[in-house]
Design an enzyme around this catalytic site. Structure first.
Site: not given
Lengths: 541, 272
Positions: A367-368, A430
């Site tokens: 997603f980056h 995460r």
């Protein structure tokens, strides 16, 4: 005709201001997670920073860009002064106040829950209330876009709506509907628990509601970029758009199929049935269609323009394109990143392949690359294109702009490619800390270090971006002329009603939401004993 | 080109768009809810409806056999972050009287000289949970169990409130100024050990976990060994057993010595 220059400038300045701060946090996170830095010994700092980075980059920054650009489109494409400018300012201030309200508890360490909320983690209520204010502010924009288009249509019966405005309003409706999922989660599930009215929460249901928002929000971020492809790029390279209806079709497809697919984010969640996961997976595959249509149309546009400039041969025409033009460069670099990111996305959406990379650093890399890369580089392009018309001063340093765009591209590739790679190796996302001295992780150390350097390059690029904007303030006044969008090779004279309005597509979007989300949500609502005790974070015991 | 004609059966666009969308949904629904469930070789369905319900995620009981019951008592205490947070003065006072009988091991002001846990300033929820587990037999100790079984629910609440109210006294051991062991700060991710400090204070505290600074090294070591061997099993979902089993004897010694040598933060658990 840009009458609301101050309004639009305020949106862009606030957007890029918070973007700059959140970018620094992101680079710091890359650094402390990498072998370059001995462990900071407190994961709380990492998650605090991560929450701020995600909240700003996911909610505040793209929303402000879409809104500011939306107001500019409404005025410039419709050639009509913005109706409801006071309301627009109210929306702007709601977002500003909401962002501050959310960031205060985050910076105090009272809401380190990440921007995706992750119930049963529960943070300070002001964090969620701030996010709600941001969303409410953006809903004012949705209403204004709809009203402005409605008034224009009333005054211009039968005329085709300009493509830029058609797409802009489609994006606003998409956002209005997709934000409902997170709004339901916040208002009915999280905020009552955060306020202490309840102590348990149905985390599974909350995740389904959030998936409703989480995937289509990406397309809301993407719409300004696609508007730039269709309506800025052809004009900037001195050409014309290959097909106007094809553009409309792409935006219509985004409106209909980007929404009922979010459960592909929850493939590993046990509370959703495998059958619905398959349905969402199949519909996710469809969302590749509008992107493929767009790549075809924009490449055809570029080829026509290049051949008009004397380009020859099956590939020789590419040389004839105006590569020194920052919009040309940005679009090409954006396409490259979109290509790699899209290929990765096909792996994410596949129910089977997803198991390999689910919850690994691959996802963060993905997603980056799409958002931070393909989308944000076009936000820069939009800014460069629009800025002289907003400030009344020319952007003088084309070299600096090109250097900035190249650095952003290189930085994003250097950041995200190793990120994908360590994800394939199994590195989870995460995580605040990795023990690279462990033989199982030692192989990742070099890739993670490269990735961190990519982050530093991105910071350097953003410094150049601000330098371009600040230089503009010192440039002499210049009349930039009327701001206009690209015209098509065959501009539409009449259009079928469905390609000139959104009603049918909104109905299909809502209908597919009911079919694809209705049962999973109802079933979780009626199943007893699905709630778990909330875990309050940040409050030091 | 009026909007009215869009939603009309005479509009080809309307028919096509709705038809394609509905067709795609039906196709994916048939594949996802019927074809794919039957493609699994190891699952048998009684009917198509059974297959659809299974794929749609309706909770189903696959076995009629009763679940296997453990041959030992399981802790049934539910601890939440806010429980016992606001004790009344009466409760604390009653707890002080009741605590007379605990003083011989846990010290007159909740600080032990007998390698029993220090209770002064300990979280009320942590004390309450252990008392409940001793009463129910989920945790067994030759000395504590006879004391605990005679306590009423209110007694346990009051005792927890009293000990939480007491100020945390500084430990006897001077601070050694050594850095915290890695396992306290980082855990050992490759062995699935979370950082001790992420539940027991220093980094964060999780509901039900006691703070450990200044506790007797012998007590901490014995408890970790008991968790590792399975002699003690009143931790919910084996949280501590899974950790202690993965720890080396050296690590157990290291954390016991570390926590015993740390001065507690001079605060009361109940005033936060």
């Amino acid at each position: 005709m840009l009458n609301s220059r101050r309004l639009i400038l305020a949106h862009f300045w606030l957007a890029f201001g918070v973007f700059g701060l959140a970018l620094l946090l992101g680079a710091w996170q890359m650094f402390v997670r990498s072998p370059l830095q001995a462990w900071i010994s407190n994961p709380e700092w990492y998650y605090r920073s991560l929450t701020a980075h995600g909240t700003v980059m996911g909610y505040v920054f793209p929303t402000l860009v879409a809104m500011g650009f939306g107001y500019a489109i409404s005025e410039a494409a419709l050639k009509q002064a913005l109706i409801g400018r006071r309301w627009a300012w109210a929306g702007f201030w709601l977002i500003a106040v909401g962002a501050v309200t959310a960031m205060v508890p985050v910076s105090m360490g009272l809401a380190s829950v990440l921007y995706t909320f992750y119930p049963p983690l529960i943070g300070n209520p002001f964090y969620y209330i701030g996010v709600v204010l941001v969303v409410v502010g953006s809903w004012i924009w949705v209403a204004l876009m709809s009203i402005n288009l409605h008034v224009w249509k009333r005054d211009h019966p039968g005329e085709p709506v300009p493509l830029a405005m058609f797409a802009n309003v489609a994006g606003s409706y998409l956002w209005a509907w997709t934000a409902v999922g997170a709004a339901l989660e916040l208002l009915f599930q999280i905020i009552p628990v955060a306020l202490g009215l309840r102590s348990t929460i149905d985390a599974g249901l909350a995740r389904v509601f959030f998936s409703w928002t989480l995937h289509a929000i990406v397309y809301f971020w993407l719409i300004p970029t696609y508007i730039a492809y269709y309506t800025i790029f052809p004009r900037a390279i001195g050409g014309k758009l290959y097909s106007d209806p094809m553009g409309r079709l792409a935006f219509i497809l985004f409106l209909v199929v980007s929404m009922p697919i979010g459960i592909h984010h929850a493939f590993a969640d046990p509370q959703v049935g495998a059958g619905f996961k398959f349905i969402h997976s199949a519909f996710t595959a469809l969302v590749a269609l509008p992107t493929l249509l767009t790549i075809f149309t924009i490449c055809a546009t570029a080829e026509v323009a290049a051949r008009m400039r004397g380009g020859r041969g099956p590939f020789g025409w590419i040389k004839a394109l105006p590569w020194s033009n920052p919009i040309m460069l940005a679009t090409a670099l954006s396409f490259v990143m979109l290509g790699f990111g899209g290929a990765g996305g096909l792996i994410n959406m596949s129910y089977q392949l997803n198991t390999t990379i689910h919850n690994t650093q691959w996802i963060t890399g993905h997603f980056h690359l799409i958002f931070g890369g393909a989308i944000v580089i076009m936000y820069f392009a939009i800014t460069y294109d629009l800025w002289p018309h907003l400030t009344g001063r020319a952007l003088t340093s084309v070299r600096l702009m090109r250097a900035q765009l190249w650095l952003w591209f290189i930085g994003m590739i250097v950041t995200t490619f190793p990120w994908h790679w360590v994800g394939i190796l199994g590195m989870p996302r995460r995580m605040a800390f990795f023990d690279y001295s462990s033989p199982a992780l030692a192989a990742d150390a070099m890739s993670v270090t490269m990735s961190a350097f990519g982050g530093f390059i991105l910071v350097a690029s953003s410094i150049l971006f601000f330098a371009v904007l600040i230089q503009n303030r010192r440039a002499p006044q210049a009349e930039p002329g009327e701001y206009r969008f690209a015209t098509a090779i065959h501009p539409p004279i009449t259009l079928p009603a469905v390609l000139n309005g959104h009603a049918l597509w909104i109905a299909l979007m809502v209908g597919l939401t009911v079919t694809n989300y209705g049962f999973p949500i109802m079933q979780l609502l009626v199943t007893p004993e699905t709630s778990v005790p909330a875990v309050y974070v940040g409050a030091e015991k | 080109m009026s909007a009215e004609s869009v939603f009309s059966l005479r509009n080809r666009w309307f028919i096509t768009a709705v038809g394609i969308t509905a067709g795609l949904f039906l196709l994916t629904a048939v594949v996802g809810l019927i074809v794919l469930p039957y493609a699994q070789r190891d699952v048998t369905f009684t009917s198509i409806w059974d297959a659809i319900c299974s794929a749609a995620g309706v909770p189903q009981v696959r076995s009629s056999a009763a679940p296997v019951q453990p041959d030992f008592k399981v802790s049934t205490v539910v601890v939440t972050a806010s429980m016992l947070g606001q004790p009344s003065q009466e409760s604390i006072g009653r707890g002080a009287t009741l605590a007379q009988q605990c003083a011989i091991c846990h010290g007159p002001v909740g600080v032990s000289r007998a390698d029993s846990p220090n209770l002064a300033g300990q979280y009320a929820s942590a004390i309450y949970k252990q008392l409940k587990d001793f009463t129910s037999g989920a945790r067994v100790n030759a000395i504590m169990t006879p004391f605990a079984v005679s306590l009423s629910e209110q007694d346990m609440v009051d005792l927890s409130a009293y000990y939480a109210y007491l100020p945390r006294l500084p430990a006897y051991h001077p601070e050694q100024g050594k850095p915290a062991p890695r396992i306290v700060v980082n855990g050992a991710p490759m062995r699935n050990i979370a950082a001790c400090g992420s539940c027991h204070g220093a980094l964060d505290n999780k509901a039900g976990s006691p703070w450990l600074e200044g506790q007797s090294a012998a007590y901490i070591r014995t408890q970790l060994q008991a968790f590792a061997s399975g002699a003690r099993r009143n931790d919910i979902s084996q949280q501590m057993r899974n950790i202690a089993r993965q720890m080396t004897p050296e690590e157990i010694d290291e954390v016991a010595q570390y926590y015993a040598s740390q001065p507690p933060q001079s605060r009361r658990a109940s005033s936060e």
